[in-house]
Design a protein around this motif. Structure first.
Motif, mmCIF file in Angstrom:
data_model
loop_
_atom_site.group_PDB
_atom_site.id
_atom_site.type_symbol
_atom_site.label_atom_id
_atom_site.label_comp_id
_atom_site.label_asym_id
_atom_site.label_seq_id
_atom_site.Cartn_x
_atom_site.Cartn_y
_atom_site.Cartn_z
ATOM 1 N N GLU A 159 0.836 -1.340 -0.072
ATOM 2 C CA GLU A 159 -0.025 0.104 0.015
ATOM 3 C C GLU A 159 0.864 1.336 0.017
ATOM 4 O OE1 GLU A 159 -2.978 0.246 2.930
ATOM 5 O OE2 GLU A 159 -3.725 -1.695 2.445
ATOM 6 N N GLU A 160 2.065 1.198 0.612
ATOM 7 C CA GLU A 160 3.026 2.337 0.777
ATOM 8 C C GLU A 160 3.797 2.498 -0.708
ATOM 9 O OE1 GLU A 160 5.420 1.444 4.108
ATOM 10 O OE2 GLU A 160 3.676 1.749 5.275
ATOM 11 N N GLY A 161 3.499 1.568 -1.481
ATOM 12 C CA GLY A 161 4.146 1.391 -2.978
ATOM 13 C C GLY A 161 5.595 0.750 -3.053
ATOM 14 N N VAL A 162 5.819 -0.176 -1.888
ATOM 15 C CA VAL A 162 7.066 -0.870 -1.742
ATOM 16 C C VAL A 162 6.804 -1.897 -2.809
ATOM 17 C CG1 VAL A 162 8.742 -2.071 -0.569
ATOM 18 C CG2 VAL A 162 7.590 -0.184 0.650
ATOM 19 N N PRO A 163 7.934 -2.266 -3.906
ATOM 20 C CA PRO A 163 7.782 -3.291 -4.666
ATOM 21 C C PRO A 163 8.027 -4.343 -4.125
ATOM 22 C CG PRO A 163 9.392 -1.456 -5.437
ATOM 23 C CD PRO A 163 9.083 -1.271 -4.342
ATOM 24 N N THR A 164 7.515 -5.608 -4.739
ATOM 25 C CA THR A 164 7.702 -7.050 -4.011
ATOM 26 C C THR A 164 9.056 -7.633 -3.972
ATOM 27 O OG1 THR A 164 7.072 -7.857 -6.335
ATOM 28 C CG2 THR A 164 5.138 -7.721 -4.902
ATOM 29 N N GLN A 165 9.622 -6.940 -5.133
ATOM 30 C CA GLN A 165 11.250 -7.343 -4.933
ATOM 31 C C GLN A 165 11.941 -6.952 -3.950
ATOM 32 O OE1 GLN A 165 13.354 -6.496 -8.623
ATOM 33 N NE2 GLN A 165 15.091 -7.461 -8.051
ATOM 34 N N GLU A 166 11.476 -5.628 -3.511
ATOM 35 C CA GLU A 166 12.212 -5.029 -2.290
ATOM 36 C C GLU A 166 11.708 -5.792 -1.061
ATOM 37 O OE1 GLU A 166 12.436 -0.675 -0.157
ATOM 38 O OE2 GLU A 166 12.168 -0.836 -2.444
ATOM 39 N N ILE A 167 10.507 -6.061 -0.973
ATOM 40 C CA ILE A 167 9.951 -6.732 0.159
ATOM 41 C C ILE A 167 10.524 -8.139 0.334
ATOM 42 C CG2 ILE A 167 8.057 -7.737 1.047
ATOM 43 C CD1 ILE A 167 6.248 -5.690 -0.204
ATOM 44 N N ARG A 168 10.742 -8.707 -0.565
ATOM 45 C CA ARG A 168 11.429 -10.202 -0.886
ATOM 46 C C ARG A 168 12.850 -9.981 -0.195
ATOM 47 N NH1 ARG A 168 13.093 -13.296 -5.507
ATOM 48 N NH2 ARG A 168 13.827 -15.203 -4.856
ATOM 49 N N GLN A 169 13.549 -9.107 -0.910
ATOM 50 C CA GLN A 169 15.101 -8.817 -0.448
ATOM 51 C C GLN A 169 14.961 -8.506 1.408
ATOM 52 O OE1 GLN A 169 16.228 -5.454 -2.896
ATOM 53 N NE2 GLN A 169 16.839 -6.849 -4.469
ATOM 54 N N ASP A 170 13.948 -7.461 1.580
ATOM 55 C CA ASP A 170 13.980 -7.354 3.236
ATOM 56 C C ASP A 170 13.843 -8.788 3.981
ATOM 57 O OD1 ASP A 170 14.583 -4.809 2.675
ATOM 58 O OD2 ASP A 170 12.389 -4.083 2.887
ATOM 59 N N ILE A 171 12.755 -9.434 3.683
ATOM 60 C CA ILE A 171 12.459 -10.985 4.023
ATOM 61 C C ILE A 171 13.826 -11.558 4.181
ATOM 62 C CG2 ILE A 171 11.141 -12.938 3.880
ATOM 63 C CD1 ILE A 171 8.854 -11.058 2.916
ATOM 64 N N LEU A 172 14.465 -11.854 3.311
ATOM 65 C CA LEU A 172 15.596 -12.625 3.039
ATOM 66 C C LEU A 172 16.631 -11.996 4.032
ATOM 67 C CD1 LEU A 172 16.241 -13.212 -0.600
ATOM 68 C CD2 LEU A 172 15.219 -14.771 0.997
ATOM 69 N N LYS A 173 16.986 -10.655 4.006
ATOM 70 C CA LYS A 173 17.741 -10.143 5.012
ATOM 71 C C LYS A 173 17.514 -10.502 6.491
ATOM 72 C CE LYS A 173 19.142 -6.124 2.065
ATOM 73 N NZ LYS A 173 18.833 -4.741 2.070
ATOM 74 N N GLU A 174 16.141 -10.485 7.026
ATOM 75 C CA GLU A 174 15.489 -10.616 8.260
ATOM 76 C C GLU A 174 15.840 -12.185 8.516
ATOM 77 O OE1 GLU A 174 14.420 -9.763 11.774
ATOM 78 O OE2 GLU A 174 14.709 -8.025 10.323
ATOM 79 N N LYS A 231 18.063 -14.149 7.529
ATOM 80 C CA LYS A 231 19.677 -14.091 7.452
ATOM 81 C C LYS A 231 19.857 -13.737 8.915
ATOM 82 C CE LYS A 231 24.082 -13.292 5.535
ATOM 83 N NZ LYS A 231 24.718 -12.709 4.356
ATOM 84 N N LYS A 232 19.514 -12.618 9.093
ATOM 85 C CA LYS A 232 19.843 -12.077 10.503
ATOM 86 C C LYS A 232 19.341 -12.839 11.711
ATOM 87 C CE LYS A 232 18.332 -7.882 12.275
ATOM 88 N NZ LYS A 232 17.699 -6.292 12.348
ATOM 89 N N GLU A 263 19.004 -16.113 11.719
ATOM 90 C CA GLU A 263 19.765 -17.301 11.510
ATOM 91 C C GLU A 263 21.118 -17.052 12.229
ATOM 92 O OE1 GLU A 263 20.042 -18.530 7.486
ATOM 93 O OE2 GLU A 263 18.074 -19.458 7.362
ATOM 94 N N GLU A 264 21.692 -15.968 12.022
ATOM 95 C CA GLU A 264 23.043 -15.573 12.446
ATOM 96 C C GLU A 264 22.725 -15.343 14.187
ATOM 97 O OE1 GLU A 264 24.225 -11.761 10.533
ATOM 98 O OE2 GLU A 264 24.745 -12.829 8.707
ATOM 99 N N ASN A 265 21.528 -14.693 14.537
ATOM 100 C CA ASN A 265 21.395 -14.579 16.084
ATOM 101 C C ASN A 265 21.209 -16.090 16.735
ATOM 102 O OD1 ASN A 265 21.407 -11.868 15.875
ATOM 103 N ND2 ASN A 265 19.220 -11.714 15.820
ATOM 104 N N GLU A 266 20.668 -16.956 16.085
ATOM 105 C CA GLU A 266 20.269 -18.257 16.455
ATOM 106 C C GLU A 266 21.871 -19.145 16.639
ATOM 107 O OE1 GLU A 266 17.368 -20.495 14.299
ATOM 108 O OE2 GLU A 266 15.881 -18.950 14.634
ATOM 109 N N ARG A 267 22.476 -18.786 15.571
ATOM 110 C CA ARG A 267 23.985 -19.339 15.575
ATOM 111 C C ARG A 267 24.784 -18.791 17.011
ATOM 112 N NH1 ARG A 267 24.238 -19.269 9.978
ATOM 113 N NH2 ARG A 267 25.214 -17.320 10.168
ATOM 114 N N ASP A 268 24.613 -17.598 16.702
ATOM 115 C CA ASP A 268 25.328 -16.857 18.207
ATOM 116 C C ASP A 268 24.862 -17.433 19.478
ATOM 117 O OD1 ASP A 268 26.877 -15.252 16.344
ATOM 118 O OD2 ASP A 268 25.678 -13.534 16.646
ATOM 119 N N ILE A 269 23.664 -17.654 19.551
ATOM 120 C CA ILE A 269 23.057 -18.261 20.786
ATOM 121 C C ILE A 269 23.632 -19.700 20.878
ATOM 122 C CG2 ILE A 269 20.953 -18.915 21.957
ATOM 123 C CD1 ILE A 269 19.594 -16.481 20.584
#
Length: 109
Positions: free
Chosen positions: A65-80, A82-83, A85-91
């Protein structure tokens, strides 16, 4: 399924998800095609969603609704992911280090 949270258990049908979110079933399937959401499939091939999926769908819909393209949303989801997974590895590393230190009477510096 043991130890699985009610939030992550995939048991909700696409019709119920549509009613809860206000998104059409077509829109939900589109988000799946764009790899923004990943439902499980029942033995009969029906999509099954979790409460976490519903939260994610609402977030996706708000961003669209804010106009964010689906490709950008997908990149954000993948970054999140990954973050997370890194936190779980650290724990896990910290827990293992603590177990080893306890076993051998060592202290962390």
């Amino acid at each position: 399924m043991e130890g699985e949270s009610y939030k992550t258990r995939k048991v909700i049908t696409i019709g119920i998800v549509s009613e809860l979110t206000g998104l059409s079933e077509r829109r939900i399937r589109y988000y799946e095609e764009r790899k923004l959401i990943t439902p499980e499939r029942s033995e009969k091939g029906n999509r099954k969603y979790s409460f976490s999926d519903i939260e994610q769908l609402m977030d996706i819909a708000n961003k669209r609704e804010e106009g964010v393209p689906t490709q950008e949303i997908r990149q954000d989801i993948l970054k999140e992911k990954k973050k997370e997974e890194e936190n779980e590895r650290d724990i896990r590393k910290k827990m293992l280090r603590g177990q080893i230190n306890a076993q051998f009477g060592l202290r962390d510096k």
